[in-house]
Design a protein around this motif. Structure first.
Motif, PDB file in Angstrom:
ATOM      1  N   ALA A   1       0.822  -1.212   0.000  1.00  0.00           N
ATOM      2  CA  ALA A   1       0.000   0.000   0.000  1.00  0.00           C
ATOM      3  C   ALA A   1       0.854   1.258   0.000  1.00  0.00           C
ATOM      4  CB  ALA A   1      -0.915   0.016   1.228  1.00  0.00           C
ATOM      5  N   VAL A   2       0.274   2.309  -0.567  1.00  0.00           N
ATOM      6  CA  VAL A   2       0.814   3.661  -0.470  1.00  0.00           C
ATOM      7  C   VAL A   2      -0.207   4.455   0.331  1.00  0.00           C
ATOM      8  CG1 VAL A   2       1.507   5.740  -1.713  1.00  0.00           C
ATOM      9  CG2 VAL A   2       1.980   3.476  -2.703  1.00  0.00           C
ATOM     10  N   LEU A   3       0.237   5.014   1.460  1.00  0.00           N
ATOM     11  CA  LEU A   3      -0.646   5.778   2.331  1.00  0.00           C
ATOM     12  C   LEU A   3      -0.328   7.261   2.222  1.00  0.00           C
ATOM     13  CD1 LEU A   3      -2.625   4.051   4.103  1.00  0.00           C
ATOM     14  CD2 LEU A   3      -0.559   2.830   3.536  1.00  0.00           C
ATOM     15  N   ILE A   4      -1.380   8.049   2.085  1.00  0.00           N
ATOM     16  CA  ILE A   4      -1.266   9.503   2.061  1.00  0.00           C
ATOM     17  C   ILE A   4      -1.656   9.964   3.467  1.00  0.00           C
ATOM     18  CG2 ILE A   4      -2.063  11.630   0.975  1.00  0.00           C
ATOM     19  CD1 ILE A   4      -2.934   9.762  -1.444  1.00  0.00           C
ATOM     20  N   ASP A   5      -0.655  10.099   4.328  1.00  0.00           N
ATOM     21  CA  ASP A   5      -0.901  10.501   5.712  1.00  0.00           C
ATOM     22  C   ASP A   5      -1.252  11.993   5.741  1.00  0.00           C
ATOM     23  OD1 ASP A   5      -0.242   7.930   6.488  1.00  0.00           O
ATOM     24  OD2 ASP A   5       1.810   8.455   7.032  1.00  0.00           O
ATOM     25  N   THR A   6      -2.388  12.288   6.350  1.00  0.00           N
ATOM     26  CA  THR A   6      -2.935  13.640   6.343  1.00  0.00           C
ATOM     27  C   THR A   6      -3.375  14.010   7.752  1.00  0.00           C
ATOM     28  OG1 THR A   6      -3.765  13.211   4.109  1.00  0.00           O
ATOM     29  CG2 THR A   6      -4.711  15.084   5.271  1.00  0.00           C
ATOM     30  N   PRO A   7      -3.061  15.223   8.218  1.00  0.00           N
ATOM     31  CA  PRO A   7      -3.560  15.626   9.525  1.00  0.00           C
ATOM     32  C   PRO A   7      -5.081  15.419   9.605  1.00  0.00           C
ATOM     33  CG  PRO A   7      -1.972  17.220   8.739  1.00  0.00           C
ATOM     34  CD  PRO A   7      -2.251  16.272   7.596  1.00  0.00           C
TER      35      PRO A   7
ATOM     36  N   PHE B   1      -8.709   5.177   7.830  1.00  0.00           N
ATOM     37  CA  PHE B   1      -8.295   4.891   6.457  1.00  0.00           C
ATOM     38  C   PHE B   1      -9.471   5.069   5.505  1.00  0.00           C
ATOM     39  CE2 PHE B   1      -5.638   2.088   9.102  1.00  0.00           C
ATOM     40  CZ  PHE B   1      -4.370   2.501   8.702  1.00  0.00           C
ATOM     41  N   ILE B   2      -9.277   5.836   4.436  1.00  0.00           N
ATOM     42  CA  ILE B   2     -10.260   5.942   3.365  1.00  0.00           C
ATOM     43  C   ILE B   2      -9.552   5.523   2.080  1.00  0.00           C
ATOM     44  CG2 ILE B   2     -11.812   7.440   2.044  1.00  0.00           C
ATOM     45  CD1 ILE B   2     -12.642   7.105   4.985  1.00  0.00           C
ATOM     46  N   GLY B   3      -9.979   4.390   1.528  1.00  0.00           N
ATOM     47  CA  GLY B   3      -9.346   3.853   0.330  1.00  0.00           C
ATOM     48  C   GLY B   3      -9.722   4.625  -0.914  1.00  0.00           C
ATOM     49  N   LEU B   4      -8.789   4.690  -1.833  1.00  0.00           N
ATOM     50  CA  LEU B   4      -9.000   5.275  -3.155  1.00  0.00           C
ATOM     51  C   LEU B   4      -9.021   4.101  -4.128  1.00  0.00           C
ATOM     52  CD1 LEU B   4      -6.544   8.238  -2.648  1.00  0.00           C
ATOM     53  CD2 LEU B   4      -9.047   8.377  -2.671  1.00  0.00           C
ATOM     54  N   HIS B   5     -10.219   3.571  -4.332  1.00  0.00           N
ATOM     55  CA  HIS B   5     -10.433   2.301  -5.023  1.00  0.00           C
ATOM     56  C   HIS B   5      -9.835   2.286  -6.432  1.00  0.00           C
ATOM     57  CE1 HIS B   5     -12.316  -1.530  -5.620  1.00  0.00           C
ATOM     58  NE2 HIS B   5     -12.897  -1.092  -6.723  1.00  0.00           N
ATOM     59  N   ASP B   6      -8.941   1.333  -6.674  1.00  0.00           N
ATOM     60  CA  ASP B   6      -8.310   1.098  -7.986  1.00  0.00           C
ATOM     61  C   ASP B   6      -7.491   2.273  -8.510  1.00  0.00           C
ATOM     62  OD1 ASP B   6      -9.082  -1.551  -8.214  1.00  0.00           O
ATOM     63  OD2 ASP B   6     -10.956  -1.057  -9.235  1.00  0.00           O
ATOM     64  N   ALA B   7      -6.952   3.099  -7.618  1.00  0.00           N
ATOM     65  CA  ALA B   7      -6.127   4.223  -8.068  1.00  0.00           C
ATOM     66  C   ALA B   7      -4.846   3.723  -8.741  1.00  0.00           C
ATOM     67  CB  ALA B   7      -5.787   5.138  -6.901  1.00  0.00           C
TER      68      ALA B   7
ATOM     69  N   ILE C   1      -4.271   2.128  -2.187  1.00  0.00           N
ATOM     70  CA  ILE C   1      -3.953   3.541  -2.025  1.00  0.00           C
ATOM     71  C   ILE C   1      -5.021   4.115  -1.100  1.00  0.00           C
ATOM     72  CG2 ILE C   1      -3.556   5.759  -3.186  1.00  0.00           C
ATOM     73  CD1 ILE C   1      -1.685   3.504  -4.114  1.00  0.00           C
ATOM     74  N   ALA C   2      -4.597   4.788  -0.049  1.00  0.00           N
ATOM     75  CA  ALA C   2      -5.564   5.306   0.909  1.00  0.00           C
ATOM     76  C   ALA C   2      -5.062   6.579   1.553  1.00  0.00           C
ATOM     77  CB  ALA C   2      -5.837   4.258   1.997  1.00  0.00           C
ATOM     78  N   VAL C   3      -6.015   7.407   1.966  1.00  0.00           N
ATOM     79  CA  VAL C   3      -5.723   8.555   2.812  1.00  0.00           C
ATOM     80  C   VAL C   3      -5.855   8.057   4.245  1.00  0.00           C
ATOM     81  CG1 VAL C   3      -6.495  10.842   3.557  1.00  0.00           C
ATOM     82  CG2 VAL C   3      -6.546  10.233   1.116  1.00  0.00           C
ATOM     83  N   GLN C   4      -4.844   8.348   5.059  1.00  0.00           N
ATOM     84  CA  GLN C   4      -4.864   7.964   6.465  1.00  0.00           C
ATOM     85  C   GLN C   4      -4.855   9.221   7.310  1.00  0.00           C
ATOM     86  OE1 GLN C   4      -1.537   5.562   7.778  1.00  0.00           O
ATOM     87  NE2 GLN C   4      -2.318   5.390   9.842  1.00  0.00           N
ATOM     88  N   ALA C   5      -5.875   9.370   8.161  1.00  0.00           N
ATOM     89  CA  ALA C   5      -5.925  10.501   9.089  1.00  0.00           C
ATOM     90  C   ALA C   5      -4.933  10.243  10.219  1.00  0.00           C
ATOM     91  CB  ALA C   5      -7.329  10.670   9.641  1.00  0.00           C
ATOM     92  N   VAL C   6      -4.010  11.182  10.424  1.00  0.00           N
ATOM     93  CA  VAL C   6      -2.972  11.013  11.445  1.00  0.00           C
ATOM     94  C   VAL C   6      -2.907  12.242  12.342  1.00  0.00           C
ATOM     95  CG1 VAL C   6      -1.570   9.478   9.995  1.00  0.00           C
ATOM     96  CG2 VAL C   6      -1.134  11.939   9.941  1.00  0.00           C
TER      97      VAL C   6
END
Length: 137
Positions: free
Chosen positions: A19-25, A53-59, A65-70
């Motif tokens: 996975a590739v995670l887009i860590d976002t505040p 985690f909010i997945g970005l389906h088939d990106a 691929i997902a945005v992760q709230a951190v």
């Protein structure tokens, strides 16, 4: 009877980037999900068990691929899935990573250059892992 040296017996393990995670505040996560979904032209998906985690389906086919709230700074990080978390963690540490934390079965490492990676048990379907994982001594 011949003595066998235990340290000469090496077990092999397998791993792959999962996975590739887009860590976002956390405060910016909803806007980030909207942006990345629109930018990549993909729908989102979520699992109530893991609301951060909010997945970005088939990106990117073959990868999660997902945005992760951190509760931290924005960054990107990779997740490695493996059939042996301890062996894969040791392999990456030998390459220069340092241990940062553990969350459930996941090991968080900081790699040279300052990026984070996570090492976790196999999450993908067995046929995907078998086809794409690399074997390590």
């Amino acid at each position: 009877m011949r003595a066998v040296r235990i340290d000469s017996l090496r077990c092999m393990h397998r791993s792959r980037v999962y996975a590739v995670l887009i860590d976002t505040p956390r405060a910016e996560a909803a806007r980030a999900v909207s942006f990345w979904s629109g930018a990549l032209g993909v729908p989102t998906e979520s699992d109530p068990s893991y609301p951060q985690f909010i997945g970005l389906h088939d990106a990117l086919p073959g990868l999660v691929i997902a945005v992760q709230a951190v509760d931290d700074e924005p960054r990107f990080h990779l997740d490695f899935e493996t059939d042996d978390v301890e062996a894969e963690t040791a392999r990456l540490v030998a390459l220069g990573a340092t241990r940062v934390a553990q969350w459930q079965e996941c090991r968080v490492l900081r790699v040279p250059g300052g990026h984070l990676v996570c090492v976790l048990p196999v999450e993908s379907p067995p046929e995907v892992f078998d086809a794409e994982a690399r074997t390590w001594p």
